[in-house]
Design a protein around this motif. Sequence first.
Motif, PDB file in Angstrom:
ATOM      1  N   LEU A   1      -7.083 -39.631  -3.499  1.00 34.34           N
ATOM      2  CA  LEU A   1      -5.833 -40.033  -3.281  1.00 34.34           C
ATOM      3  C   LEU A   1      -5.768 -41.323  -2.751  1.00 34.34           C
ATOM      4  N   SER A   2      -4.961 -42.167  -3.229  1.00 37.73           N
ATOM      5  CA  SER A   2      -5.126 -43.488  -2.718  1.00 37.73           C
ATOM      6  C   SER A   2      -4.761 -43.824  -1.380  1.00 37.73           C
ATOM      7  N   ILE A   3      -3.890 -42.755  -0.938  1.00 34.65           N
ATOM      8  CA  ILE A   3      -3.796 -42.934   0.404  1.00 34.65           C
ATOM      9  C   ILE A   3      -4.519 -42.263   1.575  1.00 34.65           C
ATOM     10  N   LYS A   4      -5.569 -41.588   1.098  1.00 35.38           N
ATOM     11  CA  LYS A   4      -6.403 -41.006   1.839  1.00 35.38           C
ATOM     12  C   LYS A   4      -7.830 -41.192   1.574  1.00 35.38           C
ATOM     13  N   GLY A   5      -8.143 -41.497   0.254  1.00 33.42           N
ATOM     14  CA  GLY A   5      -9.731 -41.451  -0.029  1.00 33.42           C
ATOM     15  C   GLY A   5      -9.989 -40.489  -0.742  1.00 33.42           C
ATOM     16  N   SER A   6     -11.562 -40.216  -0.655  1.00 34.68           N
ATOM     17  CA  SER A   6     -12.171 -39.491  -1.501  1.00 34.68           C
ATOM     18  C   SER A   6     -12.622 -38.059  -0.850  1.00 34.68           C
ATOM     19  N   PHE A   7     -12.277 -37.114  -1.231  1.00 40.06           N
ATOM     20  CA  PHE A   7     -12.794 -35.745  -0.653  1.00 40.06           C
ATOM     21  C   PHE A   7     -13.723 -34.758  -1.424  1.00 40.06           C
ATOM     22  N   VAL A   8     -14.375 -34.078  -0.629  1.00 38.26           N
ATOM     23  CA  VAL A   8     -15.008 -33.043  -1.379  1.00 38.26           C
ATOM     24  C   VAL A   8     -14.441 -31.722  -0.778  1.00 38.26           C
ATOM     25  N   TRP A   9     -14.317 -30.801  -1.597  1.00 42.18           N
ATOM     26  CA  TRP A   9     -13.815 -29.209  -1.354  1.00 42.18           C
ATOM     27  C   TRP A   9     -14.800 -28.301  -1.616  1.00 42.18           C
ATOM     28  N   ASP A  10     -14.731 -27.240  -0.728  1.00 40.76           N
ATOM     29  CA  ASP A  10     -15.661 -26.243  -1.353  1.00 40.76           C
ATOM     30  C   ASP A  10     -15.175 -24.806  -0.914  1.00 40.76           C
ATOM     31  N   ASP A  11     -15.500 -23.723  -1.510  1.00 43.12           N
ATOM     32  CA  ASP A  11     -15.053 -22.411  -0.987  1.00 43.12           C
ATOM     33  C   ASP A  11     -16.381 -21.731  -0.678  1.00 43.12           C
ATOM     34  N   HIS A  12     -16.202 -20.453  -0.403  1.00 42.00           N
ATOM     35  CA  HIS A  12     -17.367 -19.495   0.065  1.00 42.00           C
ATOM     36  C   HIS A  12     -18.684 -20.431   0.606  1.00 42.00           C
ATOM     37  N   VAL A  13     -18.282 -21.358   1.568  1.00 43.50           N
ATOM     38  CA  VAL A  13     -19.244 -22.131   2.128  1.00 43.50           C
ATOM     39  C   VAL A  13     -19.994 -21.368   3.255  1.00 43.50           C
ATOM     40  N   GLN A  14     -21.339 -21.852   3.045  1.00 41.35           N
ATOM     41  CA  GLN A  14     -22.180 -20.969   4.268  1.00 41.35           C
ATOM     42  C   GLN A  14     -22.040 -22.084   5.441  1.00 41.35           C
ATOM     43  N   PRO A  15     -22.066 -21.529   6.501  1.00 38.48           N
ATOM     44  CA  PRO A  15     -21.842 -22.297   7.904  1.00 38.48           C
ATOM     45  C   PRO A  15     -23.052 -22.918   8.218  1.00 38.48           C
ATOM     46  N   GLU A  16     -22.926 -24.234   9.074  1.00 41.01           N
ATOM     47  CA  GLU A  16     -24.220 -24.623   9.610  1.00 41.01           C
ATOM     48  C   GLU A  16     -24.310 -24.040  11.017  1.00 41.01           C
ATOM     49  N   TYR A  17     -25.520 -23.906  11.604  1.00 42.72           N
ATOM     50  CA  TYR A  17     -25.790 -23.336  12.871  1.00 42.72           C
ATOM     51  C   TYR A  17     -26.132 -24.137  13.894  1.00 42.72           C
ATOM     52  N   TYR A  18     -25.463 -24.129  15.174  1.00 43.61           N
ATOM     53  CA  TYR A  18     -25.654 -25.044  16.244  1.00 43.61           C
ATOM     54  C   TYR A  18     -25.684 -24.350  17.455  1.00 43.61           C
ATOM     55  N   TRP A  19     -26.483 -24.702  18.497  1.00 36.61           N
ATOM     56  CA  TRP A  19     -26.365 -24.205  19.788  1.00 36.61           C
ATOM     57  C   TRP A  19     -24.833 -24.392  20.425  1.00 36.61           C
ATOM     58  N   PHE A  20     -24.190 -23.639  21.229  1.00 32.69           N
ATOM     59  CA  PHE A  20     -23.046 -24.015  21.617  1.00 32.69           C
ATOM     60  C   PHE A  20     -22.576 -23.186  22.885  1.00 32.69           C
ATOM     61  N   ASN A  21     -22.354 -24.040  23.956  1.00 35.94           N
ATOM     62  CA  ASN A  21     -21.979 -23.070  25.337  1.00 35.94           C
ATOM     63  C   ASN A  21     -20.621 -23.141  25.577  1.00 35.94           C
TER      64      ASN A  21
END
Lengths: 561, 200
Positions: free
Chosen positions: A364-384
Amino acid sequence: MRRILIFSSITKGVGIFEPFKTQTIDAMKGNLKERLETLAVVVLLPIFTAVVIFQFKQTTSKPVKVTAVMQAEYQSAADHSQYPILQQNFETPQAVTAACLTCHTKRDEEIMATAHWRWERTEEIPGRGEVTIGKKNLINNFCTGAQGNNGSCMRCHIGYGWEDKSFDFENPTNIDCLVCHDQTGTYFKQNGKAGMPATAATANAQFQVPDYNNVASNVGLPKRNNCGVCHFYGGGGNNVKHGDLEEALLDCSRDVDVHMSSEGLNMQCVDCHTTENHNIKGKAYSVSSANTNRVSCEQCHTTTPHQNRMYDHHTEKIACQTCHIPTYAKANATKLWWDWSTAGKSKDGKAYHESDYEGNHNYLSIKGSFVWDDHVQPEYYWFNGTADHYINGDTIAEIPLKINTLFGEYRDSTAKIWPVKVHRGKQMYDTETKELMNLKLFAEDPGTGAFWTDLDFDTAAILGMEYNERYYSGSYDFVRTDAYWPLSHQVAPKEQTLTCTECHSRDGRLANLNDFYLPGKTYNAYLDGFGIIVIILSVLGVISHGIGRYVYALRRKNQSK
Amino acid sequence: MERIKLYGKYERYWHWSQFGAIATLTITGFEIHSTYEFFGYERAVNIHNIAGWGYAVLLIFTYFWMFFSGMYKQFLPTRERFMEQLHYYTIGIMRNEPHPVHKTPDNKLNPIQRLTYFGLMWVLLPLQVLTGLMYLYIKVVKELFGIQSVEWIALSHTLMAFMVIAFLIVHLYMITTGKTLTTYLEGMITGKEKTEINSI
């Protein structure tokens, strides 16, 4: 005598103490050994057998069935259409709020204390101290920041007309009761109007003046569509931000979300995000920091829901979400990459857009370039449960810059492994001050310097920084930025839960978490190498020994001939 | 040649259930270590835990048996005839020389076996069971000893598993070093073993 009899009958019956019997039968008359021996057989064997059976049983039980009271099923005790005050001729939406408050006294004070109203909270961030932050003043990884773009962004504020800094946060009639409580599905805030619904002057084909008498007569606890109108479409479109919160949840299959599925429990947001005095439980760590007032699975499911010791042990270090949300964006794609640096291009002097093969915008000229995806595998991090944020004035040290930082590590006993949507991108920063920038993006009319109408970064930066009372050196570039969104929705049916080897394997989902020993994943290369060498040497040793015996035997055979 | 009764019922029960347990634990253990896939991870873990507990019971029971029957004495290392036994295993066995140590029900193990089985029964296997139980109940162990991670327990458990395999390889080979290739195997199955008339 009797004791000896018991003893010998036991040993005979079990048949395991033959050597003992012959050797010590003379010496055992009334001595301690005999008693211990009997004890060993009569007491210890059943105990150990029981232990083994107990161990076995703990791996085979069935999960607990949950019974929960759904808050959203509450039926209003009153028929609001019977109240004359709601049938008056409402000139403005503020007049509706005033009418609500005549009966619902003090509710305005509750609302005005919430982050939904204030768009900021005062919270303690480790290493930073107490800060007052929220959507109001944070820079995000999408449209970058709300302040200065009120017309567009403040459409999702639960108030009327937060057009600029002059908005009165102390005026109760500025509260929009209807956007959350409307049950007719006909009440909407108009786009570009800072939270106002259409008026006679602004009404168009898409947005008409709401039928206030009808809407005010049909109010109730918020349903999925009330919450979703903002929480599904944040960032400029469906599922742009969260990845696990989107319009498909209004009517989805069990595969997409077991809780909210219309085929199943059909749960509403407030069934989990339980609410008292307008204080809605739940935190989104894109804007929140403190480990307080959170929703948790344990509210209904307890900390030992599996009735299986091995699974239940996992809950100490693994968030429920990690195993139970194997993928997200299961119905519609979510935005994973947003690169502002390509924005501003035009064709024939006009902004344009391009779409990927699935129909999602990838430019989009007004926003830039995007990548979309579906059924995405999450990334995993420690979180408290605590998070830090990029706060205006922070200088960029580490690249990619973390827009928000999830705290936690293995050694932190309060941290668990969480599934996270990581939204990556590039956005503007001041090359002199090394700070991220506020941009003026939205304006209703071209020529005012807003980026979305005029496509000029420099002017948009000057205006955005000025509105936010920040210094701008005049030179800018783009920097890689990451935002971390812990996932909690789109819980899968139990059949789709992660299997062991998704994590307990050499290249599993937790391949990047290396601060602890994970069976099946972690190994010590030296130790394994040493072990394999020992085995090889053992094999070679017995083979050569065997060959030696064979060769000597052959030789003897030949000699004897 | 005569057949003498060498292994009692409990000894054979112990030996073969120990073999079953160690085989099961080794196969499932290295699946848990991601060396291969066989049972499936979850089943491997469950089998491993149950077999581990079962083996712990067997081991403790065997210690009781050893203690009360005095059998533990057979597992104490000795220097007597050690060098002769070493000479037999390296050279004598090739030349078909007579066995330097004669087996009797009260002295079944030669000096090298005594050393090996002492290490096995009193060091390697109990430590393996101990680290296994610590691994299984890591939550309790963490609280009791204030340790942070299962790492060192897991690594020593793995190292000892390699040692057990090395022992098994040599042990299986040593079965064939009797009078005939199957003499020792038959002995451990029937309890009776063909044995030479003592030359000493």
